[in-house]
Design an enzyme around this catalytic site. Structure first.
Site, PDB file in Angstrom:
ATOM      1  N   GLU A  55       1.077   6.518  19.551  1.00 50.91           N
ATOM      2  CA  GLU A  55       2.021   7.560  19.128  1.00 50.91           C
ATOM      3  C   GLU A  55       1.229   8.790  18.671  1.00 50.91           C
ATOM      4  O   GLU A  55       0.554   8.744  17.644  1.00 50.91           O
ATOM      5  CB  GLU A  55       2.877   7.033  17.962  1.00 50.91           C
ATOM      6  CG  GLU A  55       3.935   8.024  17.543  1.00 50.91           C
ATOM      7  CD  GLU A  55       4.678   7.620  16.265  1.00 50.91           C
ATOM      8  OE1 GLU A  55       4.080   7.005  15.375  1.00 50.91           O
ATOM      9  OE2 GLU A  55       5.862   7.966  16.167  1.00 50.91           O
ATOM     10  N   THR A  91       2.537   0.802   7.841  1.00 51.59           N
ATOM     11  CA  THR A  91       3.056   0.729   6.470  1.00 51.59           C
ATOM     12  C   THR A  91       4.275  -0.186   6.402  1.00 51.59           C
ATOM     13  O   THR A  91       4.443  -0.931   5.420  1.00 51.59           O
ATOM     14  CB  THR A  91       3.404   2.143   5.943  1.00 51.59           C
ATOM     15  OG1 THR A  91       2.246   2.972   6.091  1.00 51.59           O
ATOM     16  CG2 THR A  91       3.817   2.113   4.498  1.00 51.59           C
ATOM     17  N   GLY A  92       5.107  -0.161   7.443  1.00 53.69           N
ATOM     18  CA  GLY A  92       6.272  -1.051   7.477  1.00 53.69           C
ATOM     19  C   GLY A  92       5.853  -2.513   7.324  1.00 53.69           C
ATOM     20  O   GLY A  92       6.479  -3.272   6.572  1.00 53.69           O
ATOM     21  N   GLY A 130       8.856   5.398   8.145  1.00 56.14           N
ATOM     22  CA  GLY A 130       7.447   5.767   8.214  1.00 56.14           C
ATOM     23  C   GLY A 130       6.754   4.996   9.319  1.00 56.14           C
ATOM     24  O   GLY A 130       7.391   4.549  10.275  1.00 56.14           O
ATOM     25  N   CYS A 174      10.149  10.919  14.948  1.00 52.61           N
ATOM     26  CA  CYS A 174      10.015   9.515  15.364  1.00 52.61           C
ATOM     27  C   CYS A 174      10.520   9.315  16.781  1.00 52.61           C
ATOM     28  O   CYS A 174       9.836   8.752  17.618  1.00 52.61           O
ATOM     29  CB  CYS A 174      10.745   8.608  14.396  1.00 52.61           C
ATOM     30  SG  CYS A 174      12.458   9.081  14.135  1.00 52.61           S
ATOM     31  N   LYS A 187      11.063   7.659  -3.561  1.00 53.37           N
ATOM     32  CA  LYS A 187       9.678   8.146  -3.611  1.00 53.37           C
ATOM     33  C   LYS A 187       9.385   8.919  -2.323  1.00 53.37           C
ATOM     34  O   LYS A 187       9.340   8.336  -1.244  1.00 53.37           O
ATOM     35  CB  LYS A 187       8.710   6.960  -3.692  1.00 53.37           C
ATOM     36  CG  LYS A 187       7.273   7.419  -3.840  1.00 53.37           C
ATOM     37  CD  LYS A 187       6.269   6.373  -3.386  1.00 53.37           C
ATOM     38  CE  LYS A 187       5.935   6.440  -1.930  1.00 53.37           C
ATOM     39  NZ  LYS A 187       5.252   7.667  -1.510  1.00 53.37           N
TER      40      LYS A 187
END
Ligand code: NAD
Length: 467
Positions: free
Chosen positions: A373, A224-225, A220, A276, A169
């Site tokens: 970040e 969300t992790g 990500g 990242c 996805k």
């Protein structure tokens, strides 16, 4: 143009679509299919069915299939690079879309050639014990919007190389290039081995909860992790989580400022900082502080920012409005708090989410752009006088993805590098990754690694065979 899902070897239309816009122009680029829960179930069922055959295909055949994918990516590199530029914003040239497609091919071929042979761990009078590596089943891949194709390849190739099947996805911000790439490469695999579904964030949650997906590989944000970990807990899924970073670089007083300016620039501004493991906080010793600020400003001001389809550009727009507003807000807050603007910080009105390359001096820890970040083209430069203090400040972060030391004294730099709490540490460079070197974060930056044999193992489970 309207795109489709790709499930069980066939193009599948959806009832609903989302508009996808070019971040450089604001123009409509295409219509992304929004999969229903039923369509996700169909994709998982196809992958479950295909697993029966793919998991027992010979190792040599799976290796050959991966090499064939690498070749196909080469043949379609220019088509995919253009679509990627139009969708993601990064330029065709420089460290942009053509570079990303080159990375896709390199990672595919390298991973194709990796082996996980049976290990004999005991062979004596008391018995013979072998360790076999077996695939897990259906792997769910969830990707972000910054390096969408390369990250998709990082997830998909090791999964299928080891005999798993995949439902991928892409991010709702950059789905089209992934839909097209997966359509192309899944065509040379048995049907159901590789499927792509797209939609909104809820689709990722459905995948994380799905009882027939055995592993989620996710790249990500940290937030969300954490949600994925929670959603995956009831079904005890394996997880690889490659999450956010707030990488620090520390410049020692013995450097030649002009000599390191280019390396610092690309460490921080690769993909407009939307990377990242980009350099996101730069700590510079007071003896060379002004020299480094001047050299970096001089280098950065000559790097053209514009529509990535223009072959002369090396930096493009920020990918989406949400991220643009975040970067803008962090810079404004820093300037309001007393930061000295060396370059940029003066965005023009659209079209496109163009934000100028921004360098901020006289910033300190406790400012949001240092502590959070930023994930965009703005770098805070922080002065320090004591190296132990600089190391402590670099480590005072929930993240631990990458870090760097900049010095002419390699021995000293290596000792300091080992004190940084992060998964990768570089000396006189920042952010370089390779398909043969495991990559992953410590602390809040993730769980597990990708790349190399260590990364490949994460798509397998061990079976001990006693005889
Ligand atoms: P994001 O977390 O917002 O989205 C990533 C993906 O997760 C998207 O596909 C999204 O649809 C999906 N998602 C959103 N909510 C979900 C949920 N509840 N359950 C399951 N899936 C869900 O991240 P992003 O903004 O696309 O990416 C930027 C972040 O990714 C940055 O923090 C960056 O540092 C990080 N990143 C890390 C690496 C790495 O290797 N460590 C590489 C690239 C980017």
């Amino acid at each position: 143009m309207e795109y489709n899902l790709y499930i069980n070897g066939a193009s599948v239309a959806t009832e609903n679509h989302m508009d996808i816009f070019n971040p450089a122009t604001g123009e409509l680029l295409g219509k992304c299919p929004v999969a229903t829960k039923q369509q996700l179930d169909d994709a998982v069922a196809a992958a479950t069915d295909a697993f029966k055959g793919w998991s027992v295909v010979s190792d040599a055949d799976r290796k050959a299939a991966c090499h064939a994918i690498g070749k196909l990516l080469e043949e379609h590199a220019e088509e995919l690079a253009r679509l990627l530029t139009e969708e993601q914003g990064k330029p065709l040239n420089g460290v942009g879309s053509r570079f990303e497609l080159g990375g896709c091919q390199a990672w595919t071929h390298f991973t194709a050639d990796l082996e996980l042979p049976v290990e004999v761990i005991q062979d004596n009078d008391e018995g013979h014990v072998e360790l076999h590596r077996k695939p897990l089943g259906v792997v769910g891949s969830i990707t972000p919007w910054n390096w969408p194709l390369m990250i998709a390849i990082w997830h998909v190739i090791p999964a299928i190389r080891t005999g798993n099947t995949v439902v991928i996805k892409p991010s709702p911000f950059t789905p089209l290039s992934t839909l097209r790439m997966i359509e192309l490469i899944s065509g040379i695999l048995p049907k159901g081995v590789l499927n792509v579904v797209s939609g909104r964030d809820e689709l990722g949650q459905w995948m994380s909860e799905h009882e027939h997906i055995q592993k989620i590989v996710f790249t990500g944000s940290c937030a969300t992790g954490g949600k994925i970990m929670a959603s995956a807990a009831p079904t005890l899924k394996r997880l690889t989580l490659e999450l956010g970073g707030n990488d620090a670089g520390i410049v020692l007083p013995d450097v030649d400022a002009k000599a390191i300016a280019e390396g610092l620039f690309w460490g921080a501004f690769i993909n407009g900082g939307q990377t990242c493991a980009a350099l996101k906080r730069l700590y510079v010793h007071e003896d060379v502080y002004e020299d480094v600020c001047d050299a970096l400003t001089e280098f950065a001001r000559n790097m053209p920012v514009g529509n990535g389809l223009d072959e002369n550009m090396v930096l493009g727009p920020i990918q989406n409005e949400m991220q643009y507003n975040k970067v803008k807000g962090l810079v404004e807050a820093a300037v309001a708090g007393g930061a000295r603007v060396l370059l940029g910080a003066n965005p023009q009105e659209g079209p496109g989410y163009f934000y100028p390359t921004t360098l901020l001096a006289d910033v300190s820890d406790g400012t949001r752009i240092v502590d959070e970040e930023q994930f965009g083209p703005a770098l805070p430069i922080i002065k320090y006088s004591d190296i132990d203090d600089a190391i402590a400040r670099a480590n005072a972060s929930d993240n631990g993805l990458g870090g760097s030391i900049w010095s002419n004294d390699m021995d000293k730099a290596k000792v300091l590098a080992s004190r940084l709490e992060c998964g990768s540490v570089w000396i006189n460079k920042h952010g370089m990754i390779q398909p043969n070197v495991p990559f992953g974060g410590v602390k809040g930056s993730g769980i597990g690694v990708e790349f190399g044999v260590e990364g490949l193992k994460e798509y397998t489970t061990i079976q001990a065979v006693f005889s």
